[in-house]
Each structure stands twice: as structure tokens, then as C-alpha cells.
Write an enzyme that holds these catalytic residues in place. Structure first.
Site, PDB file in Angstrom:
ATOM      1  N   ASN A 185      -4.181   1.514 -14.113  1.00  0.00           N
ATOM      2  CA  ASN A 185      -3.281   0.652 -13.355  1.00  0.00           C
ATOM      3  C   ASN A 185      -1.872   1.204 -13.436  1.00  0.00           C
ATOM      4  O   ASN A 185      -1.506   1.845 -14.421  1.00  0.00           O
ATOM      5  CB  ASN A 185      -3.311  -0.759 -13.969  1.00  0.00           C
ATOM      6  CG  ASN A 185      -2.374  -1.722 -13.259  1.00  0.00           C
ATOM      7  OD1 ASN A 185      -2.370  -1.816 -12.027  1.00  0.00           O
ATOM      8  ND2 ASN A 185      -1.564  -2.456 -14.023  1.00  0.00           N
ATOM      9  N   ASN A 232       1.787   2.977  -2.522  1.00  0.00           N
ATOM     10  CA  ASN A 232       1.186   3.891  -3.500  1.00  0.00           C
ATOM     11  C   ASN A 232      -0.121   4.476  -2.984  1.00  0.00           C
ATOM     12  O   ASN A 232      -0.361   5.673  -3.131  1.00  0.00           O
ATOM     13  CB  ASN A 232       0.958   3.172  -4.842  1.00  0.00           C
ATOM     14  CG  ASN A 232       2.220   3.130  -5.673  1.00  0.00           C
ATOM     15  OD1 ASN A 232       2.629   4.134  -6.238  1.00  0.00           O
ATOM     16  ND2 ASN A 232       2.855   1.965  -5.716  1.00  0.00           N
ATOM     17  N   HIS A 282       2.033  -0.142 -13.473  1.00  0.00           N
ATOM     18  CA  HIS A 282       2.826  -1.362 -13.642  1.00  0.00           C
ATOM     19  C   HIS A 282       4.306  -1.010 -13.464  1.00  0.00           C
ATOM     20  O   HIS A 282       4.778  -0.017 -14.028  1.00  0.00           O
ATOM     21  CB  HIS A 282       2.587  -1.957 -15.035  1.00  0.00           C
ATOM     22  CG  HIS A 282       3.215  -3.309 -15.162  1.00  0.00           C
ATOM     23  ND1 HIS A 282       2.639  -4.453 -14.642  1.00  0.00           N
ATOM     24  CD2 HIS A 282       4.385  -3.689 -15.703  1.00  0.00           C
ATOM     25  CE1 HIS A 282       3.436  -5.478 -14.878  1.00  0.00           C
ATOM     26  NE2 HIS A 282       4.510  -5.045 -15.516  1.00  0.00           N
ATOM     27  N   GLY A 307       0.776  -1.244   0.000  1.00  0.00           N
ATOM     28  CA  GLY A 307       0.000   0.000   0.000  1.00  0.00           C
ATOM     29  C   GLY A 307       0.801   1.286   0.000  1.00  0.00           C
ATOM     30  O   GLY A 307       0.251   2.346   0.322  1.00  0.00           O
TER      31      GLY A 307
HETATM   32  C1  GAR Z   1       3.919  -1.388  -7.148  1.00  0.00           C
HETATM   33  O1  GAR Z   1       5.283  -1.368  -7.477  1.00  0.00           O
HETATM   34  C2  GAR Z   1       3.087  -1.545  -8.401  1.00  0.00           C
HETATM   35  O2  GAR Z   1       3.658  -0.956  -9.524  1.00  0.00           O
HETATM   36  C3  GAR Z   1       3.052  -3.034  -8.541  1.00  0.00           C
HETATM   37  O3  GAR Z   1       2.913  -3.527  -7.245  1.00  0.00           O
HETATM   38  C4  GAR Z   1       3.582  -2.640  -6.353  1.00  0.00           C
HETATM   39  C5  GAR Z   1       2.667  -2.353  -5.196  1.00  0.00           C
HETATM   40  O4  GAR Z   1       3.336  -1.668  -4.199  1.00  0.00           O
HETATM   41  N1  GAR Z   1       1.970  -3.468  -9.382  1.00  0.00           N
HETATM   42  C6  GAR Z   1       2.044  -4.545 -10.146  1.00  0.00           C
HETATM   43  O5  GAR Z   1       3.010  -5.264 -10.184  1.00  0.00           O
HETATM   44  C7  GAR Z   1       0.803  -4.796 -11.004  1.00  0.00           C
HETATM   45  N2  GAR Z   1       1.068  -5.806 -11.967  1.00  0.00           N
HETATM   46  P1  GAR Z   1       2.524  -0.954  -3.036  1.00  0.00           P
HETATM   47  O6  GAR Z   1       1.503  -1.962  -2.501  1.00  0.00           O
HETATM   48  O7  GAR Z   1       3.533  -0.613  -2.002  1.00  0.00           O
HETATM   49  O8  GAR Z   1       1.861   0.246  -3.612  1.00  0.00           O
END
Ligand code: GAR
Length: 193
Positions: free
Chosen positions: A102, A15, A104, A13
Site C-alpha cells: 500500500n 498513481n 500511504h 487514479g
Molecule cells: C494517494 O495520495 C494515496 O497515497 C492515498 O490516496 C491517494 C490516491 O490518489 N492513499 C491513502 O490515503 C490510503 N490510506 P490517486 O487516486 O490519485 O492515486
């Protein structure tokens, strides 16, 4: 005019927290809710200090249309997947055309698709000795990581960068850009690249 967003996350979480902080004092943007498929997700703790409560859902509610109806009733302007790992169904895409985005952690179309998330992406990037990586913010369509791109940012990689160095570089790009791109989309200042 007030713009309303919904956040979906599956894990840590960072982000979501960053987005909540960015819009905390913005009277024109309201975060309607943070939805997660994971009752143990770190995101649930991270949002507490913003006075937000997480909404946990299971696979059944996600696929049988109940969650979608709940979210439709909230009339969000934007649905943001911030580390959300389940595949969005075609009913969602139809209900919210160009309104689900989204992030990525790679320069799509490289390193996308099923099973390509989080550290799996960074590991593959390292194994292939890439000289750069980056982030892609894109619209969500029926296929994993295939929707039209909204934004990309790049960062150089060096031989000594290990998997966690790559992850740190990606997180830094995400923190820097994701909330700003969300704001731009809500203000119609950006579309596809
Ligand atoms: C982030 O780096 C995001 O880009 C990635 O998961 C992470 C979540 O981090 N998303 C993916 O890989 C989607 N395919 P967070 O939970 O600390 O925000």
C-alpha cells in the site's frame, strides 16, 4: 521472467495511471487488471488509453471470498493498493503473504489508521504545523497502515503551504517513487527498511 501485478484503487487514479505508464513498454511486467470498488472512480477513465479494462466489485464480492478467488486464479506476483480505501481482510493477507503493498500519504506511523486517507491526512498534517511530511510504502497486514515499511520519502513543509500545496508535494513524491519501488520489489532488489 514475466512478473504480474494487480492494482486496486478507489478514486482518482493518478498513481494507477503513473504505474501503467511506467510499465507500458516493459515486456517483463504485465498489469493483469485494475480493480475498483467504485463504479464512478476516475481511475476507470485513466486506464482506457493503456488498453486496460477496469473490474468493478461490490462489498459482498470483496468480503465473501469471491473476489479473492478470482484474483488468486490470476496468480499475481504483487497486489498494489494505489489509493484503495477498503480494509484488506485477513484471508487476503494469508493468501498473499508479503505480496500486498500500500502507499500511504504520510510518514507512518504518524497519520495512519481508519479514516486517515487522502485530504484528511493533509489536513491533519497542516493543523499540526508539521515541518515535514512524506509517503510510506508498506506491506499490508490485518491492521490499517501497520504493515512493515518498504520505503519512505520526505518533503519539507513551510508555514505558507496550505492543504492543497501539501497534497501536491505528496503526489509528486508518489509519482517519483511508487513505480520504481514496485519494480524493485518485483526484481527482489528491495525488501523492508
Ligand atoms: C494517494 O495520495 C494515496 O497515497 C492515498 O490516496 C491517494 C490516491 O490518489 N492513499 C491513502 O490515503 C490510503 N490510506 P490517486 O487516486 O490519485 O492515486
Amino acid at each position: 521472467m514475466l512478473k504480474k501485478i494487480i492494482l486496486l484503487a478507489s478514486g482518482n487514479g493518478s498513481n494507477v495511471e503513473n504505474i501503467c505508464r511506467f510499465f507500458e513498454h516493459d515486456d517483463n511486467i504485465e498489469i493483469l487488471g485494475v480493480f475498483t470498488n467504485n463504479p464512478k472512480a476516475g481511475v476507470l477513465k485513466r486506464i482506457e488509453s493503456f488498453g486496460l479494462k477496469g473490474i468493478v466489485f461490490d462489498r459482498t464480492k470483496f468480503t465473501n471470498g469471491n473476489l479473492l478467488e478470482e484474483i488468486k486464479a490470476l496468480s499475481p506476483d504483487l497486489i498494489v493498493l494505489a489509493g484503495f480505501l477498503w480494509k484488506i481482510g485477513p484471508d487476503w493477507v494469508r493468501s498473499f503473504p508479503s505480496k500486498i503493498i500500500n502507499i500511504h500519504p504520510a510518514l507512518l506511523p504518524k497519520y495512519g489508521g481508519k479514516g486517515m486517507y487522502g485530504n484528511y491526512v493533509h489536513r491533519a498534517v497542516k493543523e499540526n504545523n508539521e515541518k515535514e511530511t512524506g509517503i510510506t510504502i508498506h506491506y499490508v497486514n490485518e491492521e490499517y497502515d501497520k504493515g512493515n515499511f518498504i520505503f519512505q520519502a520526505r518533503v519539507s513543509l513551510y508555514d505558507q503551504d496550505n492543504e492543497s500545496d501539501i497534497a501536491a508535494k505528496i503526489h509528486s513524491l508518489e509519482q517519483q517513487h511508487f513505480p520504481k519501488i514496485i519494480a524493485s520489489l518485483l526484481n527482489n532488489n528491495v525488501n523492508e527498511i
